[in-house]
Write a protein that holds these residues in place. Sequence first.
Motif, PDB file in Angstrom:
ATOM      1  N   PHE A 229       7.501  -9.752  12.796  1.00 42.66           N
ATOM      2  CA  PHE A 229       6.722  -8.835  13.627  1.00 42.66           C
ATOM      3  C   PHE A 229       7.490  -7.531  13.742  1.00 42.66           C
ATOM      4  CE2 PHE A 229       4.878  -7.295  17.652  1.00 42.66           C
ATOM      5  CZ  PHE A 229       3.520  -7.521  17.417  1.00 42.66           C
ATOM      6  N   ALA A 230       7.035  -6.515  13.010  1.00 42.09           N
ATOM      7  CA  ALA A 230       7.671  -5.203  13.034  1.00 42.09           C
ATOM      8  C   ALA A 230       6.690  -4.184  13.579  1.00 42.09           C
ATOM      9  CB  ALA A 230       8.134  -4.802  11.636  1.00 42.09           C
ATOM     10  N   VAL A 231       7.124  -3.415  14.569  1.00 46.84           N
ATOM     11  CA  VAL A 231       6.235  -2.475  15.255  1.00 46.84           C
ATOM     12  C   VAL A 231       6.916  -1.126  15.447  1.00 46.84           C
ATOM     13  CG1 VAL A 231       4.750  -4.117  16.474  1.00 46.84           C
ATOM     14  CG2 VAL A 231       6.974  -3.539  17.445  1.00 46.84           C
ATOM     15  N   LYS A 232       6.096  -0.078  15.476  1.00 48.99           N
ATOM     16  CA  LYS A 232       6.584   1.294  15.608  1.00 48.99           C
ATOM     17  C   LYS A 232       6.112   1.882  16.926  1.00 48.99           C
ATOM     18  CE  LYS A 232       6.730   5.632  12.991  1.00 48.99           C
ATOM     19  NZ  LYS A 232       6.254   6.299  11.752  1.00 48.99           N
ATOM     20  N   LYS A 233       7.031   2.509  17.655  1.00 48.55           N
ATOM     21  CA  LYS A 233       6.699   3.093  18.952  1.00 48.55           C
ATOM     22  C   LYS A 233       5.997   4.424  18.762  1.00 48.55           C
ATOM     23  CE  LYS A 233       8.883   3.681  23.474  1.00 48.55           C
ATOM     24  NZ  LYS A 233      10.163   3.591  24.194  1.00 48.55           N
ATOM     25  N   LYS A 234       4.824   4.543  19.349  1.00 44.68           N
ATOM     26  CA  LYS A 234       4.043   5.780  19.205  1.00 44.68           C
ATOM     27  C   LYS A 234       4.351   6.740  20.345  1.00 44.68           C
ATOM     28  CE  LYS A 234      -0.108   4.392  16.877  1.00 44.68           C
ATOM     29  NZ  LYS A 234      -1.488   3.944  17.047  1.00 44.68           N
TER      30      LYS A 234
END
Length: 234
Positions: A229-234
């Motif tokens: 689970f890889a996520v990018k902070k907007k």
Amino acid sequence: MSRIEFIRKEEKKYHDFCYENYKLFEEGSWLYKPVKTVIELLPILDERTSPKVLDLGSGVGRNSIPIAKEIKNKNGKVICVDLLDSALDKLKLYSKEYEVEEVIETMKADIGHYDIAKNEYDLIVAVSTLEHVESENVFEKVIKKMASGTKNEGINCIIVNSEVEEIDISTNEKLDAMMEVNMKTKDMLSKLRQSYNGWEIVNQLVKPLEYKIVRDERDVLLKTNAITFAVKKK
């Protein structure tokens, strides 16, 4: 001895053995190479000045040393947190061997209680480590601290085991899985999505895995649904 204490004793025994008997980046164990997803995320650091990375449960540097090599010439820093002396001692040796000792900073701590400064990191990595915090409540708190500690446009990369089973290979007996947090895959995914609501999902994958490990001189089959689970902070 509580169940948590027993699990941590067994996990320490297992990891101490691995770190002593298998060399980093040599075939024969899971230390052979870094996690593909982590390496694929490193281009996000290319345009950053003095990138800062946090590796929670770093072990001997399977991921942190390749990261350090990538950001060495960018005045970068990798903070490596682990509870085991055997891991951190080997990490210091490997960081010298791979000429990244000035990039690597080691911290001995239980990641479940490690404080993460707000908006501090461009990348936070937690590979096969969040399932070893002491409870689901602590699991959620760590993720919140990871999210808070990430800069805008920064990435969190989590690889976590779910629905773990351990089976004695010789007797086919189902054993107590040595995982402090052992959730259903769908529940783990739901918790991750809720925790990172509003973030961009960069990579989400569930991969069934099974491999042989040794517990108290017994050959054990470990089965798991490994979640990436890889996520990018907007």
